[in-house]
Design a protein around this motif. Structure first.
Motif, PDB file in Angstrom:
ATOM      1  N   ARG A  81      -4.021  27.869 -28.289  1.00  0.00           N
ATOM      2  CA  ARG A  81      -3.644  29.280 -28.155  1.00  0.00           C
ATOM      3  C   ARG A  81      -2.237  29.312 -27.567  1.00  0.00           C
ATOM      4  NH1 ARG A  81      -9.106  29.538 -25.895  1.00  0.00           N
ATOM      5  NH2 ARG A  81      -8.194  29.446 -23.817  1.00  0.00           N
ATOM      6  N   VAL A  82      -1.478  30.339 -27.946  1.00  0.00           N
ATOM      7  CA  VAL A  82      -0.122  30.502 -27.426  1.00  0.00           C
ATOM      8  C   VAL A  82       0.032  31.949 -26.977  1.00  0.00           C
ATOM      9  CG1 VAL A  82       2.349  30.410 -27.958  1.00  0.00           C
ATOM     10  CG2 VAL A  82       0.801  28.696 -28.928  1.00  0.00           C
ATOM     11  N   GLU A  83       0.388  32.124 -25.710  1.00  0.00           N
ATOM     12  CA  GLU A  83       0.610  33.462 -25.165  1.00  0.00           C
ATOM     13  C   GLU A  83       1.775  34.125 -25.911  1.00  0.00           C
ATOM     14  OE1 GLU A  83       0.390  34.850 -20.677  1.00  0.00           O
ATOM     15  OE2 GLU A  83       2.296  33.848 -21.123  1.00  0.00           O
ATOM     16  N   GLY A  84       1.571  35.350 -26.356  1.00  0.00           N
ATOM     17  CA  GLY A  84       2.622  36.068 -27.076  1.00  0.00           C
ATOM     18  C   GLY A  84       2.567  35.868 -28.579  1.00  0.00           C
ATOM     19  N   ALA A  85       1.491  35.290 -29.073  1.00  0.00           N
ATOM     20  CA  ALA A  85       1.338  35.063 -30.516  1.00  0.00           C
ATOM     21  C   ALA A  85       0.072  35.760 -30.998  1.00  0.00           C
ATOM     22  CB  ALA A  85       1.255  33.575 -30.822  1.00  0.00           C
ATOM     23  N   GLY A  86       0.086  36.183 -32.255  1.00  0.00           N
ATOM     24  CA  GLY A  86      -1.109  36.774 -32.847  1.00  0.00           C
ATOM     25  C   GLY A  86      -2.202  35.735 -33.019  1.00  0.00           C
ATOM     26  N   ASP A  87      -1.809  34.495 -33.342  1.00  0.00           N
ATOM     27  CA  ASP A  87      -2.763  33.410 -33.540  1.00  0.00           C
ATOM     28  C   ASP A  87      -1.997  32.088 -33.460  1.00  0.00           C
ATOM     29  OD1 ASP A  87      -5.212  32.201 -34.004  1.00  0.00           O
ATOM     30  OD2 ASP A  87      -5.222  32.574 -36.162  1.00  0.00           O
ATOM     31  N   ALA A  88      -2.720  31.019 -33.290  1.00  0.00           N
ATOM     32  CA  ALA A  88      -2.125  29.678 -33.274  1.00  0.00           C
ATOM     33  C   ALA A  88      -3.144  28.713 -33.847  1.00  0.00           C
ATOM     34  CB  ALA A  88      -1.738  29.271 -31.859  1.00  0.00           C
ATOM     35  N   PHE A 128       1.520  31.826 -35.246  1.00  0.00           N
ATOM     36  CA  PHE A 128       1.566  32.943 -36.185  1.00  0.00           C
ATOM     37  C   PHE A 128       1.807  34.260 -35.446  1.00  0.00           C
ATOM     38  CE2 PHE A 128      -1.178  29.689 -38.012  1.00  0.00           C
ATOM     39  CZ  PHE A 128      -0.533  29.459 -39.215  1.00  0.00           C
ATOM     40  N   GLU A 129       2.556  35.154 -36.089  1.00  0.00           N
ATOM     41  CA  GLU A 129       2.858  36.477 -35.546  1.00  0.00           C
ATOM     42  C   GLU A 129       3.457  36.393 -34.142  1.00  0.00           C
ATOM     43  OE1 GLU A 129      -0.779  38.756 -35.826  1.00  0.00           O
ATOM     44  OE2 GLU A 129      -1.112  38.044 -37.864  1.00  0.00           O
ATOM     45  N   PRO A 130       4.549  35.645 -33.984  1.00  0.00           N
ATOM     46  CA  PRO A 130       5.163  35.564 -32.654  1.00  0.00           C
ATOM     47  C   PRO A 130       5.717  36.927 -32.245  1.00  0.00           C
ATOM     48  CG  PRO A 130       6.549  34.478 -34.295  1.00  0.00           C
ATOM     49  CD  PRO A 130       5.284  34.888 -34.989  1.00  0.00           C
ATOM     50  N   SER A 131       5.453  37.326 -31.011  1.00  0.00           N
ATOM     51  CA  SER A 131       5.926  38.632 -30.531  1.00  0.00           C
ATOM     52  C   SER A 131       7.389  38.533 -30.098  1.00  0.00           C
ATOM     53  CB  SER A 131       5.065  39.105 -29.363  1.00  0.00           C
ATOM     54  OG  SER A 131       5.351  38.345 -28.203  1.00  0.00           O
ATOM     55  N   ASP A 132       7.989  39.701 -29.866  1.00  0.00           N
ATOM     56  CA  ASP A 132       9.376  39.749 -29.386  1.00  0.00           C
ATOM     57  C   ASP A 132       9.504  39.162 -27.982  1.00  0.00           C
ATOM     58  OD1 ASP A 132      10.143  40.949 -31.762  1.00  0.00           O
ATOM     59  OD2 ASP A 132      10.000  42.995 -30.966  1.00  0.00           O
ATOM     60  N   ALA A 133       8.380  39.053 -27.263  1.00  0.00           N
ATOM     61  CA  ALA A 133       8.408  38.455 -25.926  1.00  0.00           C
ATOM     62  C   ALA A 133       8.781  36.971 -25.983  1.00  0.00           C
ATOM     63  CB  ALA A 133       7.053  38.620 -25.249  1.00  0.00           C
ATOM     64  N   LEU A 134       8.589  36.366 -27.139  1.00  0.00           N
ATOM     65  CA  LEU A 134       8.950  34.952 -27.309  1.00  0.00           C
ATOM     66  C   LEU A 134      10.429  34.886 -27.713  1.00  0.00           C
ATOM     67  CD1 LEU A 134       5.749  33.694 -29.164  1.00  0.00           C
ATOM     68  CD2 LEU A 134       6.349  33.396 -26.757  1.00  0.00           C
ATOM     69  N   ALA A 135      11.287  35.052 -26.720  1.00  0.00           N
ATOM     70  CA  ALA A 135      12.726  35.068 -26.948  1.00  0.00           C
ATOM     71  C   ALA A 135      13.343  33.770 -26.441  1.00  0.00           C
ATOM     72  CB  ALA A 135      13.354  36.255 -26.221  1.00  0.00           C
ATOM     73  N   PRO A 136      14.418  33.313 -27.093  1.00  0.00           N
ATOM     74  CA  PRO A 136      15.074  32.087 -26.643  1.00  0.00           C
ATOM     75  C   PRO A 136      15.400  32.154 -25.148  1.00  0.00           C
ATOM     76  CG  PRO A 136      16.011  32.814 -28.715  1.00  0.00           C
ATOM     77  CD  PRO A 136      15.095  33.913 -28.249  1.00  0.00           C
ATOM     78  N   GLY A 137      15.106  31.058 -24.443  1.00  0.00           N
ATOM     79  CA  GLY A 137      15.354  30.980 -23.011  1.00  0.00           C
ATOM     80  C   GLY A 137      14.153  31.365 -22.160  1.00  0.00           C
ATOM     81  N   SER A 138      13.167  32.011 -22.757  1.00  0.00           N
ATOM     82  CA  SER A 138      11.961  32.359 -22.004  1.00  0.00           C
ATOM     83  C   SER A 138      10.978  31.190 -22.081  1.00  0.00           C
ATOM     84  CB  SER A 138      11.326  33.634 -22.574  1.00  0.00           C
ATOM     85  OG  SER A 138      10.834  33.418 -23.889  1.00  0.00           O
ATOM     86  N   THR A 139       9.829  31.358 -21.435  1.00  0.00           N
ATOM     87  CA  THR A 139       8.767  30.361 -21.533  1.00  0.00           C
ATOM     88  C   THR A 139       7.479  31.065 -21.921  1.00  0.00           C
ATOM     89  OG1 THR A 139       8.179  30.546 -19.198  1.00  0.00           O
ATOM     90  CG2 THR A 139       9.772  28.832 -19.789  1.00  0.00           C
ATOM     91  N   GLU A 157       9.174  25.907 -23.186  1.00  0.00           N
ATOM     92  CA  GLU A 157      10.417  26.658 -23.303  1.00  0.00           C
ATOM     93  C   GLU A 157      10.551  27.173 -24.734  1.00  0.00           C
ATOM     94  OE1 GLU A 157      15.260  25.937 -23.164  1.00  0.00           O
ATOM     95  OE2 GLU A 157      13.903  24.295 -22.661  1.00  0.00           O
ATOM     96  N   VAL A 158      10.978  28.425 -24.883  1.00  0.00           N
ATOM     97  CA  VAL A 158      11.192  29.013 -26.205  1.00  0.00           C
ATOM     98  C   VAL A 158      12.642  28.737 -26.609  1.00  0.00           C
ATOM     99  CG1 VAL A 158      11.175  31.127 -27.587  1.00  0.00           C
ATOM    100  CG2 VAL A 158       9.470  30.802 -25.768  1.00  0.00           C
TER     101      VAL A 158
END
Length: 173
Positions: A81-88, A128-139, A157-158
């Motif tokens: 599972r990946v936080e900020g994703a629709g699915d993984a 799958f379906e990565p949200s906008d919260a997954l921005a470069p430089g974030s985790t 790290e994103v």
């Protein structure tokens, strides 16, 4: 004459009870027991974790990392599972019908000394379906789900696609 058959049946539980009672009274263990960090599995070590975004917004991203296992108990990774994703999904690239294809991976066995590279062109976690919260430089928090339900969490790290050696599908870009 034969010995009393009932005597051994009572002797074993009595000896066991005395042994347990003495063990309980013996005080603290010689070595302190290290408590595992909540959300982790003892023996699993994750290095170089990163989530690499796709070049085209909205396309799947991928998580790559190196895993080493030094635990005593045999385990198997069965999902993620990946936080900020629709699915993984845990994926692997394998040959099928004389072509290299990406598909859901079979459970990945872990025994003491196992090292597994989750890398472009091989095993990886498809996001799958990565949200906008997954921005470069974030985790983000990545959770490996093991057979039996135990989980192992780690931060990744994103990164943008150009910050990693290859894209989520293994294509050099």
């Amino acid at each position: 004459m034969s010995p009393n058959p009932g005597k051994p049946a009572f002797a074993a539980p009595a000896v066991m009870a005395v042994t347990l009672a003495l063990a309980a009274c013996s005080g603290e263990a010689d070595a302190p027991v290290e408590e595992p960090q909540e959300g982790t599995v003892p023996g699993i070590e994750i290095t170089d974790p990163r989530l690499v975004l796709a070049a085209v917004e909205g396309n799947p991203a991928a998580v790559y990392f190196d895993l080493a296992y030094e635990g005593e108990k045999g385990l198997a990774i069965r999902d993620a599972r990946v936080e900020g994703a629709g699915d993984a999904d845990v994926h692997d690239v394998m040959e099928y019908d004389f072509k290299m294809q990406m598909n859901t991976a079979n459970p990945i066995p872990l025994t003491k000394g196992t090292k597994v590279a989750f890398e472009p062109g091989g095993k990886h976690i498809m996001v799958f379906e990565p949200s906008d919260a997954l921005a470069p430089g974030s985790t983000t928090t990545v959770t490996l789900v093991l057979a039996g339900g135990a989980t192992h969490e780690f931060e990744a790290e994103v990164r943008e696609i150009g910050e990693d050696e290859a894209g989520p599908t293994g294509d050099d870009s």
